[in-house]
Design a protein around this motif. Structure first.
Motif, mmCIF file in Angstrom:
data_model
loop_
_atom_site.group_PDB
_atom_site.id
_atom_site.type_symbol
_atom_site.label_atom_id
_atom_site.label_comp_id
_atom_site.label_asym_id
_atom_site.label_seq_id
_atom_site.Cartn_x
_atom_site.Cartn_y
_atom_site.Cartn_z
ATOM 1 N N ALA A 238 -14.646 30.959 -92.756
ATOM 2 C CA ALA A 238 -13.868 31.805 -93.667
ATOM 3 C C ALA A 238 -14.785 32.501 -94.667
ATOM 4 N N LEU A 239 -15.792 31.789 -95.152
ATOM 5 C CA LEU A 239 -16.757 32.405 -96.064
ATOM 6 C C LEU A 239 -17.520 33.529 -95.363
ATOM 7 N N ALA A 240 -17.926 33.289 -94.125
ATOM 8 C CA ALA A 240 -18.644 34.321 -93.378
ATOM 9 C C ALA A 240 -17.769 35.548 -93.154
ATOM 10 N N LEU A 241 -16.481 35.325 -92.881
ATOM 11 C CA LEU A 241 -15.572 36.447 -92.677
ATOM 12 C C LEU A 241 -15.436 37.277 -93.948
ATOM 13 N N GLY A 242 -15.209 36.624 -95.075
ATOM 14 C CA GLY A 242 -15.069 37.366 -96.324
ATOM 15 C C GLY A 242 -16.321 38.145 -96.668
ATOM 16 N N LEU A 243 -17.475 37.514 -96.487
ATOM 17 C CA LEU A 243 -18.732 38.211 -96.766
ATOM 18 C C LEU A 243 -18.896 39.402 -95.834
ATOM 19 N N GLY A 244 -18.615 39.210 -94.548
ATOM 20 C CA GLY A 244 -18.754 40.306 -93.592
ATOM 21 C C GLY A 244 -17.834 41.464 -93.905
ATOM 22 N N GLU A 245 -16.608 41.175 -94.313
ATOM 23 C CA GLU A 245 -15.674 42.243 -94.668
ATOM 24 C C GLU A 245 -16.189 43.055 -95.846
ATOM 25 N N ARG A 246 -16.720 42.372 -96.836
ATOM 26 C CA ARG A 246 -17.232 43.092 -98.012
ATOM 27 C C ARG A 246 -18.445 43.931 -97.654
ATOM 28 N N VAL A 247 -19.333 43.399 -96.837
ATOM 29 C CA VAL A 247 -20.545 44.129 -96.460
ATOM 30 C C VAL A 247 -20.199 45.351 -95.627
ATOM 31 N N LEU A 248 -19.272 45.205 -94.690
ATOM 32 C CA LEU A 248 -18.890 46.362 -93.884
ATOM 33 C C LEU A 248 -18.207 47.414 -94.756
ATOM 34 N N GLY A 249 -17.436 46.965 -95.753
ATOM 35 C CA GLY A 249 -16.836 47.914 -96.691
ATOM 36 C C GLY A 249 -17.882 48.664 -97.493
ATOM 37 N N MET A 250 -18.907 47.939 -97.960
ATOM 38 C CA MET A 250 -20.006 48.587 -98.690
ATOM 39 C C MET A 250 -20.715 49.607 -97.809
ATOM 40 N N THR A 251 -20.913 49.249 -96.546
ATOM 41 C CA THR A 251 -21.612 50.136 -95.622
ATOM 42 C C THR A 251 -20.790 51.389 -95.344
ATOM 43 N N SER A 252 -19.503 51.231 -95.164
ATOM 44 C CA SER A 252 -18.624 52.377 -94.918
ATOM 45 C C SER A 252 -18.631 53.331 -96.109
ATOM 46 N N GLU A 253 -18.558 52.745 -97.305
ATOM 47 C CA GLU A 253 -18.554 53.583 -98.508
ATOM 48 C C GLU A 253 -19.871 54.344 -98.651
ATOM 49 N N TYR A 254 -20.985 53.661 -98.390
ATOM 50 C CA TYR A 254 -22.287 54.307 -98.511
ATOM 51 C C TYR A 254 -22.456 55.411 -97.467
ATOM 52 N N ALA A 255 -22.087 55.083 -96.214
ATOM 53 C CA ALA A 255 -22.295 56.050 -95.138
ATOM 54 C C ALA A 255 -21.420 57.290 -95.301
ATOM 55 N N SER A 256 -20.284 57.159 -95.986
ATOM 56 C CA SER A 256 -19.421 58.325 -96.178
ATOM 57 C C SER A 256 -19.931 59.243 -97.286
ATOM 58 N N LYS A 257 -20.841 58.732 -98.122
ATOM 59 C CA LYS A 257 -21.374 59.540 -99.228
ATOM 60 C C LYS A 257 -22.804 60.009 -98.983
ATOM 61 N N ARG A 258 -23.574 59.219 -98.246
ATOM 62 C CA ARG A 258 -24.978 59.559 -98.004
ATOM 63 C C ARG A 258 -25.057 60.693 -96.998
ATOM 64 N N GLU A 259 -25.729 61.793 -97.357
ATOM 65 C CA GLU A 259 -25.800 62.966 -96.495
ATOM 66 C C GLU A 259 -27.207 63.171 -95.947
ATOM 67 N N GLN A 260 -27.258 63.586 -94.705
ATOM 68 C CA GLN A 260 -28.487 64.059 -94.073
ATOM 69 C C GLN A 260 -28.147 65.304 -93.271
ATOM 70 N N PHE A 261 -29.012 66.291 -93.366
ATOM 71 C CA PHE A 261 -28.797 67.569 -92.665
ATOM 72 C C PHE A 261 -27.460 68.196 -93.060
ATOM 73 N N GLY A 262 -27.032 67.923 -94.299
ATOM 74 C CA GLY A 262 -25.825 68.547 -94.804
ATOM 75 C C GLY A 262 -24.533 67.876 -94.410
ATOM 76 N N HIS A 263 -24.618 66.692 -93.797
ATOM 77 C CA HIS A 263 -23.411 65.996 -93.357
ATOM 78 C C HIS A 263 -23.494 64.519 -93.732
ATOM 79 N N PRO A 264 -22.365 63.895 -94.029
ATOM 80 C CA PRO A 264 -22.380 62.445 -94.268
ATOM 81 C C PRO A 264 -22.869 61.709 -93.022
ATOM 82 N N ILE A 265 -23.695 60.702 -93.205
ATOM 83 C CA ILE A 265 -24.243 60.012 -92.036
ATOM 84 C C ILE A 265 -23.138 59.278 -91.270
ATOM 85 N N ALA A 266 -21.997 59.043 -91.905
ATOM 86 C CA ALA A 266 -20.878 58.398 -91.205
ATOM 87 C C ALA A 266 -20.368 59.257 -90.050
#
Length: 377
Positions: A238-266
């Motif tokens: 259960a601890l691993a699941l909660g941690l994984g959910e938070r990390v994937l959420g952080m990654t999604s948020e970052y990838a939707s804002k981080r841009e390369q070549f004029g586009h979000p890397i997401a």
């Protein structure tokens, strides 16, 4: 089939979300910058808030001031705690209380459980044995001496050993039974040596040299250690699941804002595919966790013993959480290694959870033995 949680289970999860909402995952020094422990004690103020919210006594019956809930409710709370890297012995203390309630004698239960449920007594469990690879119950011997017991042996990597009031120690008897001994931290003949987790938390190597305990402080009931071990492993998932959910959420948020070549890397196919793979890992971790927690709570029969479901859940938890944090580090680039950004802390905690109570390979071996002993179909 109805896969929804009960109202009581959902209420516990909501209460936990409220308590953990204000917890900062970077409230202590970074383990990457700290040669020893990141802190001398666990988060006592948070422990008090958990007690006030009746989240420490979830598994206790009303007789001992608890809510009488089950392993599913505990796992829901643990999942919330891992999202913020809550530094409290919630899993260990809750599991130890549940084991004492289920298998302990009346005197032990009456003297301990209500106080532990209020957070006045902190419990932990020595579950890793001498090396972390051998069965924990073989690391300590227990022999009866008159009306009491005498313990000798070594347990390594005991979480919160320096902070808990009592350590639940599995020990082997001469007639090949396992008992659970509740050893006070300051017991005569007991000593601690510092060890450190990848997360920067202080663990303890517990040495027992002719430690004497009264009979009431030893749980001598068949199946007690096996049940406690399965609950600890399920809680770790259960601890691993909660941690994984938070990390994937952080990654999604970052990838939707981080841009390369004029586009979000997401929007890049390679990034989207890796993220999708990690989402599949999370869903598998979730499904296997709730299967194991439900089996533990309901005691329902299955094709394999409960330990089989727990092994499957721990395999997915160990492998899944490792892949999730590795992908997160990769997609964050150099930013993921910045010690002012919390991702590296989640990575360190994930490595601890991956190996806690055995890595995936150990549980794959155990699952293979179960399948050999219980052929399917």
């Amino acid at each position: 089939m109805d896969f929804t949680f009960t109202e009581e289970q959902q209420a516990a999860a909501e209460a936990a979300h409220g308590v953990f909402a204000g917890v900062a995952p970077d409230a202590v020094p970074s383990p990457a910058l700290t040669p020893g422990a990141v802190a001398d004690d666990f988060d006592r103020p948070l422990w008090g808030r958990l007690a006030d919210a009746d989240l420490l006594s979830l598994l206790l019956t009303e007789e001992y001031g608890g809510a009488g809930l089950d392993a599913v409710a505990l796992c829901l709370v643990l999942r919330e705690s891992a999202k913020v890297l809550a530094r409290v012995p919630l899993l260990e203390s809750s599991a130890a209380m549940a084991a004492v309630q289920a298998y302990g004698g009346p005197e032990l239960k009456d003297g301990l459980l209500a106080r532990a449920g209020r957070g006045e007594v902190v419990l932990t469990v020595a579950a890793h044995g001498r090396t972390g690879h051998d069965p924990a119950e073989l690391a300590v011997t227990a022999r009866q001496d008159g009306a009491g017991w005498v313990l000798d042996g070594v347990q390594t990597m005991v979480p919160w050993a320096y902070d808990a009031d009592l350590v639940v120690v599995p020990a082997r008897t001469a007639d090949d039974r396992t008992v659970l001994a509740l050893v006070p931290r300051a017991a005569e003949g007991a000593s601690l040596s510092e060890q450190f987790s990848t997360s920067g938390e202080r663990l303890g190597e517990l040495r027992l040299e002719s430690v004497r305990l009264a009979a009431r402080d030893v749980v001598d009931a068949e199946g007690a250690w096996e049940w406690l071990r399965e609950l600890l492993a399920t809680g770790t998932c259960a601890l691993a699941l909660g941690l994984g959910e938070r990390v994937l959420g952080m990654t999604s948020e970052y990838a939707s804002k981080r841009e390369q070549f004029g586009h979000p890397i997401a929007t890049f196919q390679a990034v989207a595919v890796q993220s999708a793979d990690r989402y599949i890992d999370l869903r598998a971790m979730e499904a296997t966790l709730w299967q194991a927690a439900w089996r533990m709570a309901s005691r329902a029969p299955g094709a394999l013993p409960l330990s089989g479901d727990v092994a499957v859940a721990k395999i997915w938890a160990s492998e899944g959480v490792r892949r999730i944090v590795q992908t997160a580090q990769h997609l964050h680039g150099g930013f993921g290694a910045d010690v002012d950004y919390p991702l590296h802390r989640y990575h360190a905690w994930a490595k601890h959870l991956e190996l806690a109570l055995g890595p995936a390979a150990a549980h794959e071996e155990a699952l293979g033995e179960l399948l050999a002993a219980h052929p399917l179909g």
